[in-house]
Design a protein around this motif. Sequence first.
Motif, PDB file in Angstrom:
ATOM      1  N   ASN A 108       0.951  -1.224   0.038  1.00  9.68           N
ATOM      2  CA  ASN A 108      -0.130   0.060   0.032  1.00  9.68           C
ATOM      3  C   ASN A 108       0.882   1.276   0.179  1.00  9.68           C
ATOM      4  OD1 ASN A 108      -2.351  -1.669  -0.030  1.00  9.68           O
ATOM      5  ND2 ASN A 108      -2.586  -1.261   2.191  1.00  9.68           N
ATOM      6  N   TYR A 120      -1.134  -5.458  -7.727  1.00  5.81           N
ATOM      7  CA  TYR A 120      -1.597  -6.654  -6.683  1.00  5.81           C
ATOM      8  C   TYR A 120      -3.017  -6.284  -6.144  1.00  5.81           C
ATOM      9  CZ  TYR A 120      -1.054  -2.780  -3.306  1.00  5.81           C
ATOM     10  OH  TYR A 120      -1.291  -1.770  -2.688  1.00  5.81           O
ATOM     11  N   GLU A 121      -3.576  -7.344  -5.113  1.00  3.52           N
ATOM     12  CA  GLU A 121      -4.863  -6.959  -4.596  1.00  3.52           C
ATOM     13  C   GLU A 121      -4.379  -7.669  -3.333  1.00  3.52           C
ATOM     14  OE1 GLU A 121      -7.451  -5.870  -5.644  1.00  3.52           O
ATOM     15  OE2 GLU A 121      -7.058  -5.430  -7.651  1.00  3.52           O
ATOM     16  N   THR A 122      -5.242  -7.085  -2.266  1.00  2.00           N
ATOM     17  CA  THR A 122      -4.810  -7.725  -0.661  1.00  2.00           C
ATOM     18  C   THR A 122      -6.347  -8.349  -0.482  1.00  2.00           C
ATOM     19  OG1 THR A 122      -5.562  -5.526   0.352  1.00  2.00           O
ATOM     20  CG2 THR A 122      -3.227  -6.000  -0.364  1.00  2.00           C
ATOM     21  N   PHE A 123      -6.296  -9.364   0.285  1.00  2.00           N
ATOM     22  CA  PHE A 123      -7.323 -10.177   0.909  1.00  2.00           C
ATOM     23  C   PHE A 123      -7.462 -10.286   2.309  1.00  2.00           C
ATOM     24  CE2 PHE A 123      -6.706 -11.023  -3.653  1.00  2.00           C
ATOM     25  CZ  PHE A 123      -7.940 -10.541  -4.209  1.00  2.00           C
ATOM     26  N   LYS A 128     -13.049 -14.210  -1.192  1.00  2.00           N
ATOM     27  CA  LYS A 128     -12.816 -13.134  -2.180  1.00  2.00           C
ATOM     28  C   LYS A 128     -11.449 -13.551  -2.851  1.00  2.00           C
ATOM     29  CE  LYS A 128     -15.525  -9.239  -0.593  1.00  2.00           C
ATOM     30  NZ  LYS A 128     -15.521  -8.601   0.730  1.00  2.00           N
ATOM     31  N   TYR A 132     -10.827 -14.169  -6.814  1.00  2.00           N
ATOM     32  CA  TYR A 132      -9.995 -13.331  -7.822  1.00  2.00           C
ATOM     33  C   TYR A 132      -9.053 -14.416  -8.494  1.00  2.00           C
ATOM     34  CZ  TYR A 132      -6.033 -10.389  -8.720  1.00  2.00           C
ATOM     35  OH  TYR A 132      -5.127  -9.704  -9.473  1.00  2.00           O
ATOM     36  N   CYS A 136      -7.700 -14.395 -12.504  1.00  2.78           N
ATOM     37  CA  CYS A 136      -6.211 -13.293 -12.344  1.00  2.78           C
ATOM     38  C   CYS A 136      -5.116 -13.963 -13.803  1.00  2.78           C
ATOM     39  CB  CYS A 136      -5.704 -13.186 -11.101  1.00  2.78           C
ATOM     40  SG  CYS A 136      -4.919 -14.791 -10.688  1.00  2.78           S
ATOM     41  N   GLU A 185      -0.122 -11.205  -6.381  1.00  9.79           N
ATOM     42  CA  GLU A 185       0.376 -10.189  -7.174  1.00  9.79           C
ATOM     43  C   GLU A 185       0.811 -10.760  -8.537  1.00  9.79           C
ATOM     44  OE1 GLU A 185       3.538  -8.319  -4.920  1.00  9.79           O
ATOM     45  OE2 GLU A 185       5.160  -9.692  -5.742  1.00  9.79           O
TER      46      GLU A 185
END
Length: 425
Positions: A108, A120-123, A128, A132, A136, A185
């Motif tokens: 972040n 990236y995405e965070t979970f 969720k 994803y 992806c 990521e």
Amino acid sequence: MNILVIGGGGREHAIIQKLKEDSRTEKIYALPGSGGIAADAECHPVAATDIPAIVSFAEEHSIDLAVVAPDDPLVLGAADALREAGILCFGPQKNAAAIEGSKVFAKNLMKKYGIPTAAYETFDHMDKALSYVETCPLPTVVKADGLALGKGVLICETRDAAREAVKAMMQDRIFGASGARIVIEEFLTGPEVSVLSFTDGETLVPMVPSMDHKRALDGDKGLNTGGMGTIAPNPFYTAEVAQQCMETIFLPTIRAMKAEGRPFSGCLYFGLMLTPDGPKVIEYNCRFGDPETQVVLPLLESSLLEIMLAVSKGTLAETEVKFSEKSACCVILASKGYPQHYEKGYPITLPETGPGERIYIAGAALKDGHLVSNGGRVLGAAAVADSLPGAVKAAYALADRIHFENAFCRRDIGQKALAALGGEQ
Ligand code: AMP
Ligand code: GLY
């Protein structure tokens, strides 16, 4: 001066040996140290994470400088506690150590301040994350948020593997609480470079760039380990790349940390990948790398003690940090079976070392006055020479004179770097 070093691995051994070169160093204590470090420092059986005991020890032994080397005590706030007790300390405060302690925080931070890194995405929720990974791009990289002994990263080629990785971290908790949150990521490609830096929060001075070899077996096969060997300098890291990293990554990172009210003081480690789109951050560490330190510090010509004092006091800008033009290689000797199951307690026979040769003990204990293996990575055979081919050859020549039962090492440390140097081989 009385110096206290927290930790007990090969990295700490290299730090201690370097600190001893300064004539102002009178006594070095290590908590807990190791049977091998005992040759260079007075070791006491205090765990590196026992912060109250560390602070009491420092107060009782009139410590002039404490060096907190491993990540876990830093993330737990060891540097804060030492400073609160009035002890000068090399190492970041807890809220700055979060740059390694939480991958979500680090990602972040990079997004907020435009520092190049993998998308990236965070979970926080497994459902969720699982939905994803159905769409992806592949391969994809699944990372546990918290510390996981360098093992919390799974590279997944298929959706099945990605589903498994998410479940293993978030449901089965294979990395414990570190898997409560995860980062998924983009998979990046390119040569990897480790750049350790000294910073007091304002000034940042990169050390000589190095290359780790993380997989257990030759040809980058086998499981990920803590690191099976290193070389420095890293030939992929050209002067042009260095300048780009300074402008787009290093200075923006320390400015970002300051702006967030988390000024970073100590050794900030940049794990970089030189992608076709330029250098990107793979990970930050809030400490010296292991076994990067074992090739970087032998090349340091300035006093490590002087630099650590300057970092701790915020006067790094006025301090000389000079590295030699030589090269170094460190080959890790591990116990057969590492990083999974391995035996301990094998007697170790060490040879005399010549000029440029150094042995850094990582996992060994003293038993009846004799050194015996006491960990997976047992020791590092390191050598400095005028050229990289010379350093690699010398490190292997040293490694081959060290004996313990069931020892193994990779035979190709430095080969990728030597290939990059091409004609110079
Ligand atoms: P880390 O613990 O974050 O350094 O990750 C361990 C290793 O996984 C790195 O040294 C890389 O070789 C690899 N890795 C981590 N993140 C990525 C990524 N986004 N793309 C490709 N490889 C990665
Ligand atoms: N050698 C990698 C690390 O210290 O994290």
